[in-house]
Design an enzyme around this catalytic site. Structure first.
Site, mmCIF file in Angstrom:
data_model
loop_
_atom_site.group_PDB
_atom_site.id
_atom_site.type_symbol
_atom_site.label_atom_id
_atom_site.label_comp_id
_atom_site.label_asym_id
_atom_site.label_seq_id
_atom_site.Cartn_x
_atom_site.Cartn_y
_atom_site.Cartn_z
ATOM 1 N N ASP A 55 0.855 -1.443 0.309
ATOM 2 C CA ASP A 55 -0.037 -0.317 -0.198
ATOM 3 C C ASP A 55 0.301 1.511 -0.254
ATOM 4 O OD1 ASP A 55 -2.441 1.040 0.070
ATOM 5 O OD2 ASP A 55 -2.877 1.190 1.792
ATOM 6 N N ASN A 115 -10.993 -2.945 -5.403
ATOM 7 C CA ASN A 115 -10.190 -1.869 -6.266
ATOM 8 C C ASN A 115 -10.864 -1.375 -7.899
ATOM 9 O OD1 ASN A 115 -6.702 -2.659 -4.822
ATOM 10 N ND2 ASN A 115 -7.915 -1.182 -4.110
HETATM 11 C C1 IPE Z 1 -5.381 -2.750 -0.650
HETATM 12 O O1 IPE Z 1 -5.247 -1.795 -0.419
HETATM 13 C C2 IPE Z 1 -5.433 -3.221 -1.455
HETATM 14 C C3 IPE Z 1 -4.178 -3.824 -1.927
HETATM 15 C C4 IPE Z 1 -2.866 -3.379 -1.140
HETATM 16 C C5 IPE Z 1 -4.406 -3.827 -2.750
HETATM 17 P P1 IPE Z 1 -6.420 -0.375 -0.301
HETATM 18 O O2 IPE Z 1 -5.394 0.950 -0.446
HETATM 19 O O3 IPE Z 1 -7.213 -0.546 -1.240
HETATM 20 O O4 IPE Z 1 -6.949 -0.380 0.921
HETATM 21 P P2 IPE Z 1 -7.725 0.634 2.349
HETATM 22 O O5 IPE Z 1 -9.073 1.567 0.678
HETATM 23 O O6 IPE Z 1 -6.756 1.485 2.181
HETATM 24 O O7 IPE Z 1 -8.294 0.324 2.536
HETATM 25 C C1 IPE Z 2 -1.691 0.339 -3.321
HETATM 26 O O1 IPE Z 2 -1.132 1.533 -2.996
HETATM 27 C C2 IPE Z 2 -2.076 -0.251 -4.592
HETATM 28 C C3 IPE Z 2 -2.796 -0.827 -5.019
HETATM 29 C C4 IPE Z 2 -4.240 -1.003 -4.156
HETATM 30 C C5 IPE Z 2 -3.122 -1.306 -6.205
HETATM 31 P P1 IPE Z 2 -2.572 2.575 -3.472
HETATM 32 O O2 IPE Z 2 -2.578 2.758 -5.076
HETATM 33 O O3 IPE Z 2 -3.272 2.219 -2.849
HETATM 34 O O4 IPE Z 2 -2.174 3.905 -2.768
HETATM 35 P P2 IPE Z 2 -2.248 4.573 -1.968
HETATM 36 O O5 IPE Z 2 -2.709 4.439 -0.524
HETATM 37 O O6 IPE Z 2 -3.661 5.702 -2.229
HETATM 38 O O7 IPE Z 2 -1.335 5.859 -0.933
HETATM 39 MG MG MG Z 3 -4.149 2.488 -0.696
#
Ligand code: IPE
Ligand code: IPE
Ligand code: MG
Length: 249
Positions: free
Chosen positions: A25, A73
């Site tokens: 993340d 996602n």
């Molecule tokens: C979790 O991260 C999913 C992945 C790392 C693929 P998200 O960014 O989607 O989760 P939330 O929204 O912070 O809970």
């Molecule tokens: C994790 O990074 C990647 C996926 C969930 C696909 P994020 O895109 O969730 O990054 P933040 O949480 O917005 O910083």
């Molecule tokens: Mg995230």
């Protein structure tokens, strides 16, 4: 990596986790901090994937599961989803040789059927090609969600009851585990989440029952092998009790 070398890193080769899972993340925040588009964060994040897969393989850990895309996602802006799929395709093609050289078997956990056709083709190809590799298993959780996974398992078990294959009272924890995407796999010993969020976000909720959790503030694109080693040292210092007591007095 030889066991003496692992010891030089401050690690006990006997106490390494069998299965590490990572919630990758923070790509978006990494980009935002640099006033860049979120997609740039995902691009940098995919480079981290490459280096951490290599590091885990070198350490001799048998299984690595990476949460790459959740069932939720899909609700992100279309351009971001498209960019993530493009990066995924690029990874699946560019890493084929590396996976073969490093003897890594690729596995997909999640709703494969929901992925765009071209991605399905590339994943099938890489999964097939690496099928007999023995060095390490790399699970990519793609369009993965625990609730969806458990729902599928419940449906499948209900169907078996309906057709008379099993009785309801025969349904065991093992049987449920065997109906998940992770069937026949060990539960993760350690779940790492980058970017400081204290939640599972629908990741391996059944399998995480006794996993050790480690949350780091580091954003995924900045995550390194050195930090992974520090986390493993911390993991080895923990007392995993599994609800029991060490000795009876
Ligand atoms: C979790 O991260 C999913 C992945 C790392 C693929 P998200 O960014 O989607 O989760 P939330 O929204 O912070 O809970
Ligand atoms: C994790 O990074 C990647 C996926 C969930 C696909 P994020 O895109 O969730 O990054 P933040 O949480 O917005 O910083
Ligand atoms: Mg995230």
């Amino acid at each position: 990596m030889k066991s003496e070398k692992i010891q030089d890193l401050g690690l006990d080769p006997e106490k390494l986790p069998v299965h590490i899972a990572i919630i990758m993340d923070g790509n978006g925040r990494w980009a935002k901090k640099r006033l860049m588009n979120r997609v740039k964060g995902h691009e940098k994040g995919s480079k981290t994937v490459r280096s951490i897969v290599g590091a885990v393989r070198e350490l001799g850990v048998g299984m690595l599961t990476l949460y790459a895309f959740s069932t939720e996602n899909w609700e992100r802006p279309k351009v971001e989803v498209k960019a993530l799929m493009m990066l995924l395709k690029r990874f699946l093609v560019s890493e084929r040789d590396e996976l073969m050289t490093r003897d890594i078997r690729l596995n997909i956990l999640g709703q494969k059927e929901k992925l765009p056709g071209d991605i399905q083709e590339e994943t099938d190809k890489t999964v097939d090609m690496t099928r007999n590799n023995q060095g390490m298993v790399l699970n990519l959780a793609l369009s993965y969600g625990s609730r969806q996974e458990i729902t599928l398992a419940v449906r499948s078990l209900a169907q078996k009851v309906l057709s008379g294959l099993i009785r309801p009272d025969e349904i065991s924890e093992e049987m449920i585990s065997d109906h998940l995407y992770t069937r026949q796999m060990p539960d993760p010993d350690l779940i790492i989440r980058t970017s400081g969020e204290f939640r599972l976000s629908n990741f391996l909720m059944w399998q995480a029952a006794y996993s050790e959790l480690f949350i780091t503030d580091t954003l995924w694109p900045d995550f390194t092998k050195d930090e992974l080693i520090e986390i493993l040292i911390n993991f080895q210092e923990r007392d995993r009790r599994f609800g029991k007591v060490k000795c009876s007095t």
